[in-house]
Design a protein around this motif. Sequence first.
Motif, short mmCIF file in Angstrom:
data_model
loop_
_atom_site.label_atom_id
_atom_site.label_comp_id
_atom_site.label_asym_id
_atom_site.label_seq_id
_atom_site.Cartn_x
_atom_site.Cartn_y
_atom_site.Cartn_z
N LEU A 421 0.81 -1.22 0.00
CA LEU A 421 0.00 0.00 0.00
C LEU A 421 0.84 1.26 0.00
O LEU A 421 0.33 2.35 -0.29
CB LEU A 421 -0.93 0.00 1.22
CG LEU A 421 -1.91 -1.19 1.32
CD1 LEU A 421 -2.73 -1.08 2.60
CD2 LEU A 421 -2.81 -1.24 0.10
N ALA A 422 2.14 1.13 0.36
CA ALA A 422 3.03 2.30 0.44
C ALA A 422 2.44 3.38 1.34
O ALA A 422 2.41 4.56 0.99
CB ALA A 422 3.30 2.85 -0.96
N ARG A 423 1.98 2.93 2.51
CA ARG A 423 1.39 3.86 3.47
C ARG A 423 2.05 3.68 4.82
O ARG A 423 2.81 2.73 5.03
CB ARG A 423 -0.13 3.62 3.60
CG ARG A 423 -0.91 3.89 2.33
CD ARG A 423 -2.38 3.65 2.57
NE ARG A 423 -3.16 3.81 1.35
CZ ARG A 423 -4.44 3.51 1.24
NH1 ARG A 423 -5.08 3.04 2.30
NH2 ARG A 423 -5.07 3.68 0.11
N SER A 424 1.73 4.56 5.74
CA SER A 424 2.25 4.42 7.09
C SER A 424 1.64 3.19 7.73
O SER A 424 0.58 2.70 7.33
CB SER A 424 1.91 5.67 7.92
OG SER A 424 0.52 5.76 8.13
N VAL A 425 2.31 2.68 8.75
CA VAL A 425 1.81 1.49 9.43
C VAL A 425 0.41 1.71 10.01
O VAL A 425 -0.49 0.88 9.82
CB VAL A 425 2.80 1.04 10.52
CG1 VAL A 425 2.21 -0.09 11.36
CG2 VAL A 425 4.12 0.60 9.90
N PRO A 426 0.15 2.83 10.71
CA PRO A 426 -1.21 3.04 11.25
C PRO A 426 -2.28 3.09 10.15
O PRO A 426 -3.36 2.53 10.33
CB PRO A 426 -1.10 4.38 11.98
CG PRO A 426 0.34 4.50 12.34
CD PRO A 426 1.08 3.89 11.19
N ASP A 427 -1.98 3.74 9.02
CA ASP A 427 -2.97 3.81 7.94
C ASP A 427 -3.24 2.44 7.34
O ASP A 427 -4.39 2.08 7.05
CB ASP A 427 -2.49 4.77 6.85
CG ASP A 427 -2.56 6.23 7.28
OD1 ASP A 427 -3.23 6.51 8.31
OD2 ASP A 427 -1.95 7.08 6.62
N ALA A 428 -2.17 1.67 7.12
CA ALA A 428 -2.33 0.32 6.57
C ALA A 428 -3.09 -0.57 7.54
O ALA A 428 -3.98 -1.34 7.14
CB ALA A 428 -0.97 -0.28 6.24
N GLU A 429 -2.77 -0.48 8.81
CA GLU A 429 -3.45 -1.30 9.82
C GLU A 429 -4.94 -0.96 9.88
O GLU A 429 -5.79 -1.84 10.00
CB GLU A 429 -2.82 -1.10 11.19
CG GLU A 429 -1.43 -1.70 11.33
CD GLU A 429 -0.78 -1.37 12.66
OE1 GLU A 429 0.14 -2.10 13.06
OE2 GLU A 429 -1.19 -0.36 13.28
N SER A 430 -5.26 0.32 9.78
CA SER A 430 -6.66 0.75 9.82
C SER A 430 -7.43 0.18 8.63
O SER A 430 -8.56 -0.31 8.79
CB SER A 430 -6.74 2.28 9.81
OG SER A 430 -8.09 2.71 9.74
N ALA A 431 -6.83 0.23 7.45
CA ALA A 431 -7.50 -0.29 6.25
C ALA A 431 -7.71 -1.79 6.35
O ALA A 431 -8.79 -2.31 6.05
CB ALA A 431 -6.67 0.06 5.01
#
Length: 491
Positions: A421-431
């Motif tokens: 996803l090339a996102r931060s860990v919190p953003d990826a975890e939320s998704a």
Amino acid sequence: MREWRRPATWSALDNGPGGTFVTVSRNRVRNRAQWNGERGELSADRISTMQFGFMLRSARKGARMTQSQLADISTVSIRAIRDLELDRTGSPRLQTVRLLAEALRLTSVRRAELEAAAGLTVVRSLYDELPAPPATLSPPVAREEEAASLLRLLRSPGHQVVKVAGAPGMGKTSLIQNVVGELHRTDLVPVIYLDRMAAANGIPHDFPYRLISRVAGVVGCGAAVADVAERLAAQDALLIVDNRDLDDRDRQDMRALVQLCRGLRVLVETCEFTAHRTGDITFAVSPLDVPEGNRGDSGGAPATDYPVMQYMLSRSALLYPEESSDPETAAAIAGICWHLDGIPAALESAASWLLIYKPAELLGIAQTAPERLVTSPSRNNVPLMTWMRRSLASLPAVHLSALHKLVDARPWTVRDAVAFLARSVPDAESAIHDLRARGLVRRVKSPRGGSQRFVVLNLVRHLVHADALSPVGRLESRDDLANAGVPVELA
């Protein structure tokens, strides 16, 4: 929140004028009387001093039954029979005594004596007055581990509202009926079982169909929150309700009942995954484990050890017995289970197509158009695909984008997803958490000691690809639909 428990009093016969009954402390009922097994009679002046447990044990031995045999015939658990014979419980329930008397084939005289010793002519609990929950039909594939977990949850204190959540076709209703039947039979829990209403969703309920009115009709009291609360205030009980039958007012009334009745627990069947409220807990019902052989490591377990494989192979053997032991048939069945994501209703529907397709042919359809197999020949299980489309449409745009990036990935871990996803860990975890909670992503078996792995449901992947190829374009997100004024509530 208290634990369910049986009453602590013992009702005995008092041979006073008119044969009146009084409730006495169980500790006062100590003297054992002899039951004349040959004559099948017991003098009335000794009933008041007889312990129920001694009478039950004498009757069982007279019938030459073990506790295990009596449990099998009566459907009363061995634990309950043992406790009754050892006088570890309070007043036996009327239904329990009658089940035991029927299994022991007692005469009407001895049955009446047994009931009198238990004080059942006076003491009738809510358990005795309510109808038994509906009989459980065996599901295509049993969920023994989930049933045991849900039983432990309901037997432990701390949560008055338990939501059993999952997509349509996951087997929620069968699981609930199985667990509720066990609690009613072995723990003697009074059950208020509200059958699913046939009214269409979204239509305001009239008075007779309101939650409180329906509960009042079952327990026998006035149709107001105060009336129902008074009826249940001193009782331990389990209320079963379908979330699709509730509107906002019903949910408010349910909360009021829970606050007023500390012994009441509510089991809510729902397709919605919503945020927890204080005192609530969500029990998620996910797809069944399937062999992972055609898409990575299967975790070392033989494909035929999976319950879904055993079910599908048994269905195939009925129509194609000559191919039942063929490795190619087993491989085709494993592929079908994989492409249908281990969803019980989808597998049951696919099995119905075996009437005109061999397993290898079904596998070809499952690989290219699984939705055809999910819809049974009778077309009675379309809600699963409808629910998936609505669930996709209700995703926030950022989570829908994450789903598109993960849809074709091989089984992945949270760490893998962060890279995809090339996102931060919190953003990826939320998704990932949102996709998992909605039932669009399922877990797959992981190597021992390794991180948990996930994969997007194959049915979801086909919907996403079909939408991308359609002239209309991609699935709208919740934000797009909201801007267009289109309601996007989940089924």
